[in-house]
Design an enzyme around this catalytic site. Sequence first.
Site, PDB file in Angstrom:
ATOM      1  N   LYS A 127       7.664  10.883 -11.479  1.00  0.00           N
ATOM      2  CA  LYS A 127       7.846  11.643 -12.722  1.00  0.00           C
ATOM      3  C   LYS A 127       7.068  11.001 -13.877  1.00  0.00           C
ATOM      4  O   LYS A 127       6.333  11.680 -14.590  1.00  0.00           O
ATOM      5  CB  LYS A 127       9.335  11.726 -13.064  1.00  0.00           C
ATOM      6  CG  LYS A 127       9.617  12.471 -14.346  1.00  0.00           C
ATOM      7  CD  LYS A 127      11.107  12.498 -14.655  1.00  0.00           C
ATOM      8  CE  LYS A 127      11.321  12.550 -16.149  1.00  0.00           C
ATOM      9  NZ  LYS A 127      12.683  12.223 -16.525  1.00  0.00           N
ATOM     10  N   ASP A 145      10.533  17.461 -14.693  1.00  0.00           N
ATOM     11  CA  ASP A 145      11.746  16.858 -15.246  1.00  0.00           C
ATOM     12  C   ASP A 145      12.943  17.691 -14.773  1.00  0.00           C
ATOM     13  O   ASP A 145      12.807  18.562 -13.916  1.00  0.00           O
ATOM     14  CB  ASP A 145      11.668  16.782 -16.777  1.00  0.00           C
ATOM     15  CG  ASP A 145      11.806  18.164 -17.402  1.00  0.00           C
ATOM     16  OD1 ASP A 145      11.715  19.179 -16.663  1.00  0.00           O
ATOM     17  OD2 ASP A 145      12.025  18.241 -18.623  1.00  0.00           O
TER      18      ASP A 145
END
Length: 219
Positions: A127, A145
């Site tokens: 991420k 996310d």
Amino acid sequence: MALIPEAEVATVFRRLADAMPGRTLDAKGPKGQPDAFRSCISCMLSAQSLDRNTAAAARALFALAATPEAMLRRDDAAIADAIRPCGLYNMKTRNIRAFCAALLDRHSGTVPDTRAGLMALPGIGRKCADIVLSFTFGRAVIAVDTHVHRVCNRIGLTDAKTADRTAAELEERAPDWAMQDGHFWLIQFGKRICRARSPLCERCPVVNHCLWYEASRAH
Ligand code: SF4
């Protein structure tokens, strides 16, 4: 859940693109950080932290040290104290120090601009790597996310348990033209329409394609 047919994926992205804002010119580094080093650190600070707490921790930390060399000259207690607002500060302090040491050791202090290079650094997962690639280096990467993960799996663009897996599936299934702005369409869609609690399905531009909606109607 399951996946929507391949042929519908481009239509879903087209509808999201028509309904939601894309990347803006002022979209820069995670939490507005001006360089890749601060973007990586901010991303590390943001784990399990509210945006405002992450911002407060980042402000205090970068006032203390804004380069990897300066960071390593500070002791653990000073770093931990600065980042206390964002929680998990002992673990994050260890990660920050390990990240700075590896960055200097392997890259002479310059943040690499590849996913593999970023993810090889301590404290940087997929991420964070994708956020830095997308925002700081302007790459055509859909960073995933919590909003993007939820939306993609509700619709059936992906069928993944983790955000990292969602990112990998999106890379395979999303059309090339959607990679540059896809993150922005999906995140805005997740905040405005496909909210975590009580999604606004009656206003949804992709309701005719959504597996979650179809399943909810069947019950
Ligand atoms: S129909 Fe509802 S659950 Fe499905 S994508 Fe739209 S808002 Fe989300």
